[in-house]
Design a protein around this motif. Structure first.
Motif, PDB file in Angstrom:
ATOM      1  N   TYR A  11       1.176  13.593  -1.325  1.00 59.73           N
ATOM      2  CA  TYR A  11       1.414  12.153  -1.194  1.00 59.73           C
ATOM      3  C   TYR A  11       1.914  11.671   0.165  1.00 59.73           C
ATOM      4  CZ  TYR A  11       0.849  11.612  -6.239  1.00 59.73           C
ATOM      5  OH  TYR A  11       0.348  11.586  -7.512  1.00 59.73           O
ATOM      6  N   CYS A  14       5.634   7.159   2.301  1.00 56.02           N
ATOM      7  CA  CYS A  14       4.415   6.419   1.992  1.00 56.02           C
ATOM      8  C   CYS A  14       4.554   4.997   2.515  1.00 56.02           C
ATOM      9  CB  CYS A  14       4.165   6.364   0.485  1.00 56.02           C
ATOM     10  SG  CYS A  14       3.991   7.979  -0.295  1.00 56.02           S
ATOM     11  N   LYS A  59       2.323   3.911  -4.017  1.00 59.91           N
ATOM     12  CA  LYS A  59       2.068   5.337  -3.803  1.00 59.91           C
ATOM     13  C   LYS A  59       3.353   6.157  -3.915  1.00 59.91           C
ATOM     14  CE  LYS A  59      -0.410   8.537  -0.816  1.00 59.91           C
ATOM     15  NZ  LYS A  59      -1.164   8.711   0.434  1.00 59.91           N
ATOM     16  N   GLU A  93       2.601  10.565   3.887  1.00 57.36           N
ATOM     17  CA  GLU A  93       1.785  10.116   5.014  1.00 57.36           C
ATOM     18  C   GLU A  93       2.456  10.449   6.346  1.00 57.36           C
ATOM     19  OE1 GLU A  93       1.275   5.959   4.057  1.00 57.36           O
ATOM     20  OE2 GLU A  93       0.318   6.460   2.159  1.00 57.36           O
TER      21      GLU A  93
END
Length: 146
Positions: free
Chosen positions: A90, A54, A59, A92
């Motif tokens: 979650y 993240c 986050k 990225e």
């Protein structure tokens, strides 16, 4: 005569112990093989891992809290399938679509703190969140081999 032999003994004993102790500690730490073979940490060449990446610390902390609430706070290991669900939600990183699966990778492929954490996390364990140049990560170690 008593003074000379006494001062030589005490001087050489101190230096001898320090030099021998220092050399033993450094050689085993530097090569990662000395006394660490029993736990498997620091001796393997490849690690199999999943991760969550993240950009924002908030986050990654949310993702870790989800892992804590489900498993870690009870002292349980996070099942890889459950870690994968949290990674899909979650992470990225493009690997997030594959449940954070990075597969097997050799020592030297990943940069800095990521490699350190990946190669020092015991198999089946989940790391605490940590920062790298790419953002914030959580790693689940799935395997080790040479």
């Amino acid at each position: 005569m008593g003074k000379d032999s006494k001062s030589k003994d005490s001087g050489s004993k101190g230096k001898g112990k320090q030099a021998a102790g220092g050399a033993d500690e450094n050689s085993s730490k530097g090569k990662g093989k000395g006394g660490k073979a029993a736990d498997g940490l620091g001796t393997c060449t490849y690690v199999k891992a999943r991760h969550i990446l993240c950009e924002k610390q908030g986050k990654i902390n949310e993702a870790y809290k989800k892992l804590e609430d489900g498993w870690l706070s009870n002292g349980d290991k996070v099942p890889p399938a459950e870690f994968a669900k949290v990674a899909q939600e979650y992470s990225e990183c493009p690997s997030g679509k594959k449940g954070g699966d990075l597969g097997w990778f050799p020592r030297g492929k990943m940069a800095g703190p990521f490699q350190e954490v990946a190669f020092s996390t015991p198999v089946g364990a989940t790391s605490a969140p940590f920062k790298s140049t790419h953002g914030y990560h959580i790693i689940l170690s799935e395997g080790r081999k040479n």
